[in-house]
Write a protein that holds these residues in place. Sequence first.
Motif, mmCIF file in Angstrom:
data_model
loop_
_atom_site.group_PDB
_atom_site.id
_atom_site.type_symbol
_atom_site.label_atom_id
_atom_site.label_comp_id
_atom_site.label_asym_id
_atom_site.label_seq_id
_atom_site.Cartn_x
_atom_site.Cartn_y
_atom_site.Cartn_z
ATOM 1 N N THR A 35 0.890 -1.337 0.050
ATOM 2 C CA THR A 35 -0.040 -0.193 0.001
ATOM 3 C C THR A 35 0.812 1.445 0.216
ATOM 4 O OG1 THR A 35 -1.457 -1.186 1.256
ATOM 5 C CG2 THR A 35 -1.674 1.295 1.087
ATOM 6 N N THR A 36 1.713 1.486 1.181
ATOM 7 C CA THR A 36 2.536 2.690 0.968
ATOM 8 C C THR A 36 3.525 2.682 -0.251
ATOM 9 O OG1 THR A 36 4.167 1.427 2.621
ATOM 10 C CG2 THR A 36 2.403 2.752 3.460
ATOM 11 N N PHE A 37 4.037 1.647 -0.400
ATOM 12 C CA PHE A 37 5.093 1.767 -1.740
ATOM 13 C C PHE A 37 4.434 2.211 -2.753
ATOM 14 C CE2 PHE A 37 8.946 1.068 -3.608
ATOM 15 C CZ PHE A 37 8.554 0.378 -4.648
ATOM 16 N N GLY A 38 3.137 1.387 -3.140
ATOM 17 C CA GLY A 38 2.191 1.762 -4.024
ATOM 18 C C GLY A 38 1.653 2.923 -4.320
ATOM 19 N N MET A 39 1.228 3.693 -3.169
ATOM 20 C CA MET A 39 0.696 4.912 -3.090
ATOM 21 C C MET A 39 1.687 5.851 -3.503
ATOM 22 S SD MET A 39 -2.449 4.720 -3.068
ATOM 23 C CE MET A 39 -2.843 6.258 -3.153
ATOM 24 N N TYR A 40 2.966 5.578 -2.719
ATOM 25 C CA TYR A 40 4.175 6.559 -3.120
ATOM 26 C C TYR A 40 4.493 6.567 -4.534
ATOM 27 C CZ TYR A 40 9.081 7.853 -2.701
ATOM 28 O OH TYR A 40 10.299 8.327 -3.067
ATOM 29 N N GLY A 41 4.591 5.602 -5.182
ATOM 30 C CA GLY A 41 4.854 5.488 -6.458
ATOM 31 C C GLY A 41 3.638 6.308 -7.221
ATOM 32 N N ALA A 42 2.393 6.010 -6.851
ATOM 33 C CA ALA A 42 1.148 6.541 -7.712
ATOM 34 C C ALA A 42 1.206 8.030 -7.413
ATOM 35 C CB ALA A 42 0.044 5.690 -6.989
ATOM 36 N N LEU A 43 1.418 8.563 -6.028
ATOM 37 C CA LEU A 43 1.367 9.999 -5.860
ATOM 38 C C LEU A 43 2.478 10.758 -6.542
ATOM 39 C CD1 LEU A 43 0.664 10.639 -2.117
ATOM 40 C CD2 LEU A 43 -0.716 11.431 -4.045
ATOM 41 N N GLU A 44 3.567 10.093 -6.426
ATOM 42 C CA GLU A 44 4.721 10.676 -7.110
ATOM 43 C C GLU A 44 4.409 10.824 -8.711
ATOM 44 O OE1 GLU A 44 8.566 10.881 -4.836
ATOM 45 O OE2 GLU A 44 7.928 11.924 -6.507
ATOM 46 N N ASP A 45 4.189 9.608 -9.347
ATOM 47 C CA ASP A 45 3.903 9.486 -10.875
ATOM 48 C C ASP A 45 2.693 10.468 -11.299
ATOM 49 O OD1 ASP A 45 4.595 5.922 -11.137
ATOM 50 O OD2 ASP A 45 5.707 7.912 -10.851
ATOM 51 N N ILE A 260 3.842 12.405 0.839
ATOM 52 C CA ILE A 260 4.687 11.480 0.206
ATOM 53 C C ILE A 260 5.820 10.908 1.125
ATOM 54 C CG2 ILE A 260 6.334 11.104 -1.624
ATOM 55 C CD1 ILE A 260 4.569 12.711 -3.346
ATOM 56 N N GLU A 261 6.352 11.805 1.848
ATOM 57 C CA GLU A 261 7.553 11.937 2.788
ATOM 58 C C GLU A 261 6.904 10.689 4.115
ATOM 59 O OE1 GLU A 261 10.580 12.192 2.193
ATOM 60 O OE2 GLU A 261 11.016 11.301 3.767
ATOM 61 N N GLN A 262 5.733 10.858 4.437
ATOM 62 C CA GLN A 262 5.320 10.223 5.270
ATOM 63 C C GLN A 262 5.044 8.771 4.812
ATOM 64 O OE1 GLN A 262 1.746 11.208 7.729
ATOM 65 N NE2 GLN A 262 3.139 11.440 9.098
ATOM 66 N N LEU A 263 4.609 8.692 3.642
ATOM 67 C CA LEU A 263 4.503 7.257 3.274
ATOM 68 C C LEU A 263 5.633 6.621 2.954
ATOM 69 C CD1 LEU A 263 2.067 7.717 0.197
ATOM 70 C CD2 LEU A 263 1.473 6.496 2.305
ATOM 71 N N ARG A 264 6.588 7.289 2.791
ATOM 72 C CA ARG A 264 8.027 6.640 2.733
ATOM 73 C C ARG A 264 8.316 6.056 3.857
ATOM 74 N NH1 ARG A 264 13.254 7.649 1.056
ATOM 75 N NH2 ARG A 264 13.547 9.252 2.556
ATOM 76 N N SER A 265 8.253 7.083 4.890
ATOM 77 C CA SER A 265 8.951 6.410 6.108
ATOM 78 C C SER A 265 8.214 5.466 6.830
ATOM 79 C CB SER A 265 9.242 7.554 7.256
ATOM 80 O OG SER A 265 7.882 8.554 7.394
ATOM 81 N N THR A 266 6.883 5.150 6.727
ATOM 82 C CA THR A 266 6.126 4.118 6.885
ATOM 83 C C THR A 266 6.437 3.093 6.451
ATOM 84 O OG1 THR A 266 4.085 5.837 7.460
ATOM 85 C CG2 THR A 266 3.713 3.366 7.209
ATOM 86 N N ALA A 267 6.537 3.116 5.053
ATOM 87 C CA ALA A 267 6.980 2.033 4.321
ATOM 88 C C ALA A 267 8.385 1.523 4.676
ATOM 89 C CB ALA A 267 7.131 2.156 2.881
ATOM 90 N N MET A 268 9.253 2.333 5.242
ATOM 91 C CA MET A 268 10.564 1.779 5.684
ATOM 92 C C MET A 268 10.204 1.181 7.258
ATOM 93 S SD MET A 268 12.785 3.034 3.312
ATOM 94 C CE MET A 268 14.079 4.198 3.675
ATOM 95 N N ILE A 269 9.552 1.712 7.887
ATOM 96 C CA ILE A 269 9.532 1.306 9.341
ATOM 97 C C ILE A 269 8.796 -0.059 9.648
ATOM 98 C CG2 ILE A 269 9.128 2.078 11.651
ATOM 99 C CD1 ILE A 269 9.705 4.772 10.916
ATOM 100 N N LEU A 270 7.676 0.030 9.146
ATOM 101 C CA LEU A 270 6.633 -1.018 9.571
ATOM 102 C C LEU A 270 6.863 -2.400 9.047
ATOM 103 C CD1 LEU A 270 3.270 0.589 10.121
ATOM 104 C CD2 LEU A 270 5.037 -0.077 11.968
ATOM 105 N N PRO A 271 6.994 -2.531 7.785
ATOM 106 C CA PRO A 271 6.854 -3.697 7.084
ATOM 107 C C PRO A 271 8.383 -4.580 7.731
ATOM 108 C CG PRO A 271 6.684 -2.152 5.370
ATOM 109 C CD PRO A 271 6.665 -1.625 6.769
#
Lengths: 787, 248
Positions: A35-45, A260-271
């Motif tokens: 979710t976070t990785f996908g949304m991160y990419g989607a938002l950026e793109d 976007i930054e918050q998505l990135r940090s969530t993706a790095m910390i939780l999974p």
Amino acid sequence: MDALDKKLLRDFRRLWAQALAIALVLACGVAILMTTFGMYGALEDTRAAYYERNRFADVFAGANRAPDSLLSEIRAIPGVRQAEARVVKHVILDIPGRVETVTGRMISLPETGAPLLNRPVLRSGRLPDPAATGEVAVNEPFADANGLRPGDSFTANMGGRKRVLTLTGTLLSPEFIYTIGPGAMMPDAETFGILWVPARVADAAFDMQGAFNDVTLKLDPRAPEAQVIDRLDILLDPYGGTGAHGRAIQTSHSFVDAEIEQLRSTAMILPPIFFGITAFLVGMVIGRIIALERAEIGLLKAIGYSDAEICVHYLMLAGLVAVVGTLLGWAVGTWLSGALARLYAQFFDFPYLIYRVAYDAYAISGLLALASAALGAARSALHAARLAPATAMSPPAPPRFSRGLLDRALSRLRLSQPVMMILRSLMRWPLRSGLTTLGLSLAVAVLVASSFFSDALDTILDKAFYQSNRQHAMLLFSPGLRDDALQDVANLPGVLVAEGQQFQPATLRHGHLEKDTAIEARAPGADLSRIVDAAGHVIDAPPGAILLSERLAAQLEARPGDVIAIEFPDGRDEIHHLPVAGLVTQYVGLGAYVDSSTLDRLKRQSPRITAANLLIDDAALPQLHATLKDTPELSGLVMLTRMRRSFEDTIRRNVTTMTTVYISIAVLITVGVAYNGARIQLSERARELASLRILGFTRGEVSFVLIGETMLLALLAQPLGWALGSLIAAALARGSASDLYSVPLVLEPAGFARASLVVLAASLAAALLVRRRLDRLDLVAVMKTRE
Amino acid sequence: MSASATAPQTDATEPEAMFRTEGLTKVYDSGLTKVHALAGVDLELFGGELAVLLGPSGSGKSTLLNILGGLDHASAGRVWFRDLELTGLGDRGLTRYRRDHVGFVFQFYNLVASLTARENVQLVTDVARDPMSPEEALEQVGLGARMDHFPAEMSGGEQQRVAIARAIAKRPEVLLCDEPTGALDSKTGVQVLEALRDINDRLGTTTAVITHNAEIRRMAHRVIWFRDGQIERIETNAHRIAPADIHW
């Protein structure tokens, strides 16, 4: 199908409860990552495409009033590919059927009709006709929130005169992906809108013929932005330039950046937490299975299966768990992505929908899931592969117990035998006990970290809305009014108390560091809007000095006693100096505070106000609004009561959702770890526990041994979990900080208590589930087994 | 106490030595103590013979069987299976050797609980070079009607016969049995021994059987007595009796 494959599937089916528990933990990691990785990419793109297609500008600047002829000089700045000038003003709107005063940002459209830069997307109807005088287009969310459709009319107070405008169409603009009014904390499409009118209408209404007050630039790809900004500032300075800036601090862009930054940090910390726990659990379960199947492994080797074939067999068992977890995770992740996209649709105004999840999000999350299961099983599978056939088929030596120091100490305590069994078991397998404790502590940590969020938001709310800002409403005036106008404000219907203050844009410098911000100037003893520090003390800025918020001071590397250089964008080219009197802890914005008399002195102006804070009698609100709609000098209106309610509602909704999600996650982790731990315990100690029953111990006494070990580990996990949770919370707080806001690290005892309660309860529940198996032990059959 | 022995008198030609050991030694080092399981064993096993290995616990019988079967490595000495020197092979070589040439039967059957009788045999036929079908192997041990039952649904004797079917399905030249009747009552044990005798007679499989039960020696061609890791003596049976005539 090979017989070995059939064995694999049947073993997997037999293990279904344990496998499911692990798969659920894995699914959490996969879902969150996806979710976070996908949304991160989607938002950026999406943002990149939107900006590209609609020519979102690179540099933005405002001025008081600059001549159109300046535009050619601006275009001539090296690196500027395109420049567009426009008139941008604040207006007061009277929307039919709406009592409250609505404000808007009005932007002029060029004679040619469509702008070259920041091109809006037409969502319905058409752009206003350049030759028409009463036509307007508005942003789509504003139209929807107010029930406006092409053809509807409303009144706008433009430059002191009321005009009737007819809506021709609705638009979305890359400049306003996140649309937030002046002074507001959240988007509120009902009370703040963006309006586009033909240039001639704007020029006439605001007396801007032959002039502009806003310019946006598109730069060449490798143009040096800083230098262009400097040149632009120099050109605009004589005309009251307010300071050019790049995309980084354009309001809408920076909010999307923060998300976007918050998505990135969530993706790095939780999974990673979930993948780590999965690896541990898989390792534990496969290890136990291999221990149980020693003889079968020996047999397979005797038959002639190679080490590799046996290793792969057990890796595939782990792989099956990973597949189930991955599929579950993908399903949940897809749903979560949709939910998140809908959430974003509430706050961000993108013209295209961000529903699709990139295939690489699926692939990466799936691969990581397989890898963590494989890693967990690797050690045990390799051990199975390396078991010598003859060794494998002989019964294993009983676990080595010896009397160590700890043992002697324990025996002095005269503990009961069941308690001794529990303690010795923990000491015999310290690594496994340690990892089980770690797994449970991670569940506690997840809960502590999640409660931190809601507690932190409560603190921000309290500080920003209740302690610092107690006014019901704030009126904004641009340009400012003489401060005796405050009396007129106080005389408005329904106004109980009125206090004035000033917001003055300025550039602050300390050494080689500089920051653009707005200086707030208040009279001493201001009561409705106050400066409150983290300890709750009300502070007044001392005359002749400046107070800085901690984050601003950090960015300027300034300490109390240092002298700050201040420059106002008033074209006067004067630099003022003020000593820093102190620092204030603040969570929202980068505040700088002076006494109002100090600001008046620096600007050599008579006392002025640019904002008035009001306490209002609710009963007279309609009359107040009716009067405000006729107030030409009003450039903005913030109804704080309404904002507080809306903020609280949003927070409460999101917090409830988040809390539910995190509790579910923690329970899944806890059950996964505790259930598997207890099952393995039961499997290893079935003979021992059956012997106890045969000796005459009751079911309850025997389950005490089983449950006792699980609960002891769960208890030991609590302090570790609190510590880890605090660390994670601190990391999340740090990761969320930006110029717009920072999140305080708030850890309430209640948060720790709640976390412990959930994990202990879930551990007990898992242990009790296994206890049912214990009760159903066939004593005779168990004693007959070879082990 | 002749250590060399004569093969079963089936024909006048020189009997083929299936196994030959020279000074075979195995020492188990458990850190605290050394156990000399085999202390220099010289032995030949001939093609087509049924040999019974007898001796008290710890005398080295199982250790010898494990080494002959390629399940374990010798500490010293040499072992040949026909022309193939087993002591020179690494793990991979031993795996191939077991896969292609050896069938095992163990005391506790060692069936895979989650597979049916047919599937247990299929475990072997999946990897063997020239196997018979699982059905044929199970017919040979008289379990044609129980092919789709799980081990838990079978008696001890039936399980052991499945294990035998599994062992012979690959058409091995050698069948190594470690206490095949150790977990069975005498009546069921006799059934198992009959199956082994039958296979030895019909297929000519060289069969070595370890047992505590001295009565069983009467069905063997030769009896090899072990003590303290060495061969004490080897006896040849002039007359072999049928398993049905063995009682214990």
